[in-house]
Design an enzyme around this catalytic site. Structure first.
Site, mmCIF file in Angstrom:
data_model
loop_
_atom_site.group_PDB
_atom_site.id
_atom_site.type_symbol
_atom_site.label_atom_id
_atom_site.label_comp_id
_atom_site.label_asym_id
_atom_site.label_seq_id
_atom_site.Cartn_x
_atom_site.Cartn_y
_atom_site.Cartn_z
ATOM 1 N N GLU A 102 -7.269 21.173 21.314
ATOM 2 C CA GLU A 102 -7.057 22.568 20.975
ATOM 3 C C GLU A 102 -6.605 23.284 22.236
ATOM 4 O O GLU A 102 -7.117 23.017 23.324
ATOM 5 C CB GLU A 102 -8.338 23.239 20.447
ATOM 6 C CG GLU A 102 -8.809 22.707 19.105
ATOM 7 C CD GLU A 102 -9.623 21.419 19.223
ATOM 8 O OE1 GLU A 102 -10.252 21.208 20.285
ATOM 9 O OE2 GLU A 102 -9.598 20.626 18.287
ATOM 10 N N GLU A 130 -5.875 50.135 23.734
ATOM 11 C CA GLU A 130 -6.402 48.783 23.939
ATOM 12 C C GLU A 130 -7.917 48.814 24.157
ATOM 13 O O GLU A 130 -8.516 47.801 24.495
ATOM 14 C CB GLU A 130 -5.707 48.125 25.136
ATOM 15 C CG GLU A 130 -4.219 47.916 24.921
ATOM 16 C CD GLU A 130 -3.541 47.286 26.128
ATOM 17 O OE1 GLU A 130 -4.222 46.625 26.944
ATOM 18 O OE2 GLU A 130 -2.316 47.452 26.257
#
Length: 185
Positions: free
Chosen positions: A31, A141
């Site tokens: 991964e 953000e």
């Protein structure tokens, strides 16, 4: 195939590669966290021999150590089609409110090449750091950022005594220390 999409993408890979002996490896299942290119910019004020570092909360560091607040150089992602230098100037303004008078490219680093595809393009920016403490961050953000001015010597001590744990920040500080004479003549 993507196993997860969110703040980052987790991609499952099945691959083989050439080994040192020229033969093919066995099939590997891995991964990789897909973050894409990033930038880091160390603001340096040569008149004060000082740098600006930011402190913000990092959830992954909190999970790893129990202490999520970290001192680091400003930085962030490089948008698709954006030059790393333009991203560095943008991130510098968003996270510190400082303008880069000059920007020096000091290379790139892959902080975790075993698990992340992220390559961080590093810069040192010539700036004027007039105030010791500034609050900043991009509200869209959800950034809560404190910027502080440190002497170059203080920041280097922080990088060697464990108060700075961000690898790109450590690389930028050590590069500045070794090459500032060439950059700031």
């Amino acid at each position: 195939a993507d196993a997860h999409r969110g703040f980052m993408t987790l991609r499952k890979l099945r691959l083989r590669h050439r080994r040192f002996d020229g033969e093919w490896s066995a099939i590997l299942d891995r991964e990789v966290a897909m973050r894409g290119p990033a930038c880091g910019v160390l603001p340096y004020d040569p008149a004060r021999d000082a740098v600006a570092l930011i402190r913000q909360f990092r959830p992954a560091l909190h999970l790893a150590t129990g202490a999520g607040w970290t001192w680091e150089a400003p930085g962030g992602g490089v948008a698709e089609g954006e030059e790393p230098s333009a991203a560095a100037v943008r991130e510098l303004m968003e996270e510190t409110g400082l303008n880069a008078k000059t920007l020096f490219s000091i290379g790139a680093t892959a902080p975790r090449p075993a698990a992340f595809d992220e390559v961080v393009h590093l810069f040192v920016a010539r700036v004027d750091i007039p105030r010791e403490v500034v609050r900043a961050g991009a509200s869209d953000e959800h950034e809560d950022i404190e910027m502080r001015r440190f002497s170059r010597a203080q920041a280097l001590a922080m990088a060697t005594d464990g108060r700075i744990v961000s690898a790109p920040t450590m690389v930028a500080l050590m590069t500045l220390d070794r090459q500032r004479g060439r950059m700031f003549r």
